[in-house]
Design an enzyme around this catalytic site. Structure first.
Site, PDB file in Angstrom:
ATOM      1  CG  HIS A   1      69.475  68.534  26.444  1.00  0.00           C
ATOM      2  ND1 HIS A   1      68.239  68.027  26.090  1.00  0.00           N
ATOM      3  CD2 HIS A   1      69.632  68.256  27.773  1.00  0.00           C
ATOM      4  CE1 HIS A   1      67.689  67.462  27.163  1.00  0.00           C
ATOM      5  NE2 HIS A   1      68.512  67.589  28.190  1.00  0.00           N
TER       6      HIS A   1
ATOM      7  CD  GLU B   1      67.769  65.315  30.569  1.00  0.00           C
ATOM      8  OE1 GLU B   1      68.240  66.455  30.810  1.00  0.00           O
ATOM      9  OE2 GLU B   1      66.813  65.124  29.795  1.00  0.00           O
TER      10      GLU B   1
ATOM     11  CE1 TYR C   1      67.418  64.812  23.722  1.00  0.00           C
ATOM     12  CE2 TYR C   1      69.426  64.071  22.624  1.00  0.00           C
ATOM     13  CZ  TYR C   1      68.639  65.089  23.145  1.00  0.00           C
ATOM     14  OH  TYR C   1      69.079  66.393  23.078  1.00  0.00           O
TER      15      TYR C   1
ATOM     16  CE  LYS D   1      70.512  69.352  21.688  1.00  0.00           C
ATOM     17  NZ  LYS D   1      69.184  69.286  20.992  1.00  0.00           N
TER      18      LYS D   1
ATOM     19  CG  ASN E   1      68.069  72.328  19.113  1.00  0.00           C
ATOM     20  OD1 ASN E   1      68.981  71.593  19.464  1.00  0.00           O
ATOM     21  ND2 ASN E   1      66.825  72.152  19.516  1.00  0.00           N
TER      22      ASN E   1
HETATM   23  O1  CDP Z   1      65.300  70.063  23.428  1.00  0.00           O
HETATM   24  P1  CDP Z   1      63.861  70.411  23.727  1.00  0.00           P
HETATM   25  O2  CDP Z   1      63.419  69.947  25.100  1.00  0.00           O
HETATM   26  O3  CDP Z   1      63.565  71.865  23.471  1.00  0.00           O
HETATM   27  O4  CDP Z   1      62.962  69.621  22.637  1.00  0.00           O
HETATM   28  P2  CDP Z   1      62.398  68.110  22.645  1.00  0.00           P
HETATM   29  O5  CDP Z   1      61.020  68.165  22.098  1.00  0.00           O
HETATM   30  O6  CDP Z   1      62.604  67.474  23.977  1.00  0.00           O
HETATM   31  O7  CDP Z   1      63.293  67.392  21.558  1.00  0.00           O
HETATM   32  C1  CDP Z   1      64.615  66.964  21.858  1.00  0.00           C
HETATM   33  C2  CDP Z   1      65.501  67.331  20.691  1.00  0.00           C
HETATM   34  O8  CDP Z   1      65.088  66.593  19.549  1.00  0.00           O
HETATM   35  C3  CDP Z   1      65.450  68.791  20.242  1.00  0.00           C
HETATM   36  O9  CDP Z   1      66.260  69.648  21.013  1.00  0.00           O
HETATM   37  C4  CDP Z   1      65.941  68.682  18.807  1.00  0.00           C
HETATM   38  O10 CDP Z   1      67.362  68.562  18.735  1.00  0.00           O
HETATM   39  C5  CDP Z   1      65.325  67.349  18.367  1.00  0.00           C
HETATM   40  N1  CDP Z   1      64.049  67.505  17.647  1.00  0.00           N
HETATM   41  C6  CDP Z   1      64.001  67.289  16.274  1.00  0.00           C
HETATM   42  O11 CDP Z   1      65.029  66.945  15.666  1.00  0.00           O
HETATM   43  N2  CDP Z   1      62.832  67.426  15.585  1.00  0.00           N
HETATM   44  C7  CDP Z   1      61.704  67.777  16.225  1.00  0.00           C
HETATM   45  N3  CDP Z   1      60.563  67.921  15.550  1.00  0.00           N
HETATM   46  C8  CDP Z   1      61.716  68.010  17.609  1.00  0.00           C
HETATM   47  C9  CDP Z   1      62.904  67.868  18.292  1.00  0.00           C
HETATM   48 MG    MG Z   2      63.246  68.037  25.873  1.00  0.00          MG
END
Ligand code: CDP
Ligand code: MG
Length: 138
Positions: free
Chosen positions: A116, A127, A50, A10, A113
């Protein structure tokens, strides 16, 4: 099972110049690069990537972040690649991620974070096809 998964380094991590270090962790974890490129997503491209999160409260902020600077996108291949990559990345929230994971070591916040990784074979298929054509993956 040999799988392929889509990984994005990222904008926060690209800015920190730790692309090599992150790729190295995946390689040491047994993953192989099957495709790779560096791109700068538009806001619309980030929203399309997304799209599953379109109704979440963090969608606008997340897609602004993902289009703020260049990213590195890659297809990683290996045994159980989807779950192995997620193990190496760590939990979504860096403060909850296990020691030695990429997100624990490099993540700044739940949004910023560092990486991805696809969460299922269905999302991996969507994706990977979002960024790479059949002829670019080998
Ligand atoms: O990336 P991952 O699959 O672990 O998490 P996700 O629940 O699919 O969320 C996608 C991305 O959204 C995360 O990697 C974070 O960058 C962001 N995110 C966020 O900004 N705030 C949250 N409460 C949850 C996710
Ligand atoms: Mg995810």
């Amino acid at each position: 099972m040999i799988e392929r998964t889509l990984v994005i380094i990222k904008p926060d991590a690209v800015k920190k110049n730790i692309v090599g270090e992150i790729i190295s962790r995946f390689e040491k974890g047994g993953l192989r690069i099957a495709a790779l490129k560096r791109i700068h997503l538009t806001k619309e491209q980030a929203k399309g990537f997304y799209i599953v999160h379109k109704d979440k409260p963090f969608y606008e902020s997340l897609t602004n972040f993902m289009s703020e600077g260049p990213v590195v996108v890659m297809v990683l291949e290996g045994k159980n690649a989807i779950s192995e990559v997620r193990k190496i990345m760590g939990a979504t929230n860096p403060s909850e991620a296990e020691k030695g994971t990429i997100r624990r070591d490099f993540g700044e916040s739940i949004e910023r974070n560092a990486v991805h990784g696809s969460d299922s074979s269905e999302s991996a298929a969507y994706e990977i096809a979002y960024f790479f054509s059949f002829l670019e993956i080998f």
